[in-house]
Design a protein around this motif. Structure first.
Motif, mmCIF file in Angstrom:
data_model
loop_
_atom_site.group_PDB
_atom_site.id
_atom_site.type_symbol
_atom_site.label_atom_id
_atom_site.label_comp_id
_atom_site.label_asym_id
_atom_site.label_seq_id
_atom_site.Cartn_x
_atom_site.Cartn_y
_atom_site.Cartn_z
ATOM 1 N N HIS A 80 51.318 40.408 34.142
ATOM 2 C CA HIS A 80 51.327 41.839 34.639
ATOM 3 C C HIS A 80 49.888 42.451 34.584
ATOM 4 O O HIS A 80 49.413 42.258 33.745
ATOM 5 N N VAL A 97 48.196 46.270 34.372
ATOM 6 C CA VAL A 97 48.513 47.655 34.414
ATOM 7 C C VAL A 97 47.084 48.564 34.199
ATOM 8 O O VAL A 97 46.389 47.902 33.518
ATOM 9 N N TRP A 138 51.445 50.561 36.889
ATOM 10 C CA TRP A 138 51.349 49.044 37.148
ATOM 11 C C TRP A 138 51.183 48.770 38.583
ATOM 12 O O TRP A 138 51.303 49.264 39.669
ATOM 13 N N LYS A 156 53.276 39.635 43.254
ATOM 14 C CA LYS A 156 54.082 40.763 43.729
ATOM 15 C C LYS A 156 53.122 41.900 43.360
ATOM 16 O O LYS A 156 52.819 42.146 42.106
ATOM 17 N N PHE A 173 44.553 46.580 32.029
ATOM 18 C CA PHE A 173 44.957 45.656 31.066
ATOM 19 C C PHE A 173 45.847 44.585 31.745
ATOM 20 O O PHE A 173 46.345 44.880 32.691
ATOM 21 N N ILE A 197 55.460 39.429 29.018
ATOM 22 C CA ILE A 197 56.709 39.413 28.275
ATOM 23 C C ILE A 197 56.850 38.178 27.687
ATOM 24 O O ILE A 197 57.011 37.131 28.230
ATOM 25 N N PHE A 244 56.898 44.909 28.260
ATOM 26 C CA PHE A 244 55.493 44.298 28.022
ATOM 27 C C PHE A 244 55.416 44.464 26.573
ATOM 28 O O PHE A 244 54.864 45.305 25.912
ATOM 29 N N TRP A 286 49.899 42.609 25.284
ATOM 30 C CA TRP A 286 48.999 43.112 25.864
ATOM 31 C C TRP A 286 47.541 42.670 25.664
ATOM 32 O O TRP A 286 47.138 42.323 24.484
#
Lengths: 120, 108
Positions: free
Chosen positions: A35, A37, A47, A59, A95, A99, A107, A110
């Motif tokens: 992900h 962020v 996000w 996505k 960032f 998970i 999260f 990181w």
């Protein structure tokens, strides 16, 4: 457990593009969803989207749709975030996160963050 | 998009005191998919609580989360000096994932 190291700070002019990298180590890269962020100065985290490191499926947040592209290079265990048509409001720390907790979506891992400054 | 509203904006407390932070969602969260993070200047957010009430690995038991539906609470039972920071809630049950605006816990 996986660890992320991100690329260094960037200074860009308005209208330019930036590509930030996130290199994974310590575990199999392709089992993770990566992900992205971002956090502007003094603001809440925001996000941007995620990429499945195994199959490259992505996505995106509607707030960034059309301007952000997430990609990955499995041979280098590295994920990338490219943001185009930069404007001053895109100045932020970016960032990567993931998970590792089973059956959770929060999260817990990181990267250290990459400062992107957009200024003429 | 689910909007998360945190209160108060700033909490001024002394070490040893109890801190109670609130997070309210604009609609009910699927499966109570609510997380709490702590952030200190120049650092990435650190996960404290996930699933509204489960402590992440290595998080001291003075941190606890509760709530369901639209109303959630993070409680720090006795503040330690290292707990003074900004705290964010985040929902991850609906896309896009969203964060609250944060509560700053400062030394009184």
């Amino acid at each position: 457990q996986v660890r992320f190291v991100q690329s260094g700070a960037e200074l860009k002019k308005p209208g330019a593009s930036v590509k930030v990298s996130c290199k994974a180590s310590g575990d199999t890269f392709t089992i993770y969803a990566i992900h992205w962020v971002r956090q502007a100065p003094g603001q809440r985290p925001e996000w941007m989207g995620w990429i499945n490191a195994a199959n490259g499926k992505t996505k995106y947040s509607p707030n960034f749709q059309g301007r952000v592209t997430l990609s990955r290079d499995t041979s280098a265990s590295t994920a990338f975030m490219e943001l185009t048509s930069l404007r001053s409001e895109d100045t932020a720390i970016y960032f990567c996160a993931t998970i590792s907790i089973s059956f959770s979506g929060a999260f817990d891992i990181w990267g250290q963050g990459t400062l992107v400054t957009v200024s003429s | 998009e689910i909007v998360l509203t945190q209160s108060p904006g700033t909490l001024s407390l002394s070490p040893g005191e109890r801190a109670t932070l609130s997070c309210r969602a604009s609609q009910s969260l699927n499966n109570n998919y609510l997380a709490w993070y702590q952030q200190k200047p120049g650092q990435a957010p650190r996960l404290l609580i996930h699933g509204a009430a489960s402590r992440a690995t290595g998080i001291p038991d003075r941190f606890s989360g509760s709530g369901s539906g639209t109303d959630f609470t993070l409680t720090i039972s006795r503040l330690e000096p290292e707990d003074f920071a900004v705290y964010y809630c985040q929902q991850y049950g609906s896309s896009p994932r969203t964060f609250g605006q944060g509560t700053k816990v400062e030394i009184k």
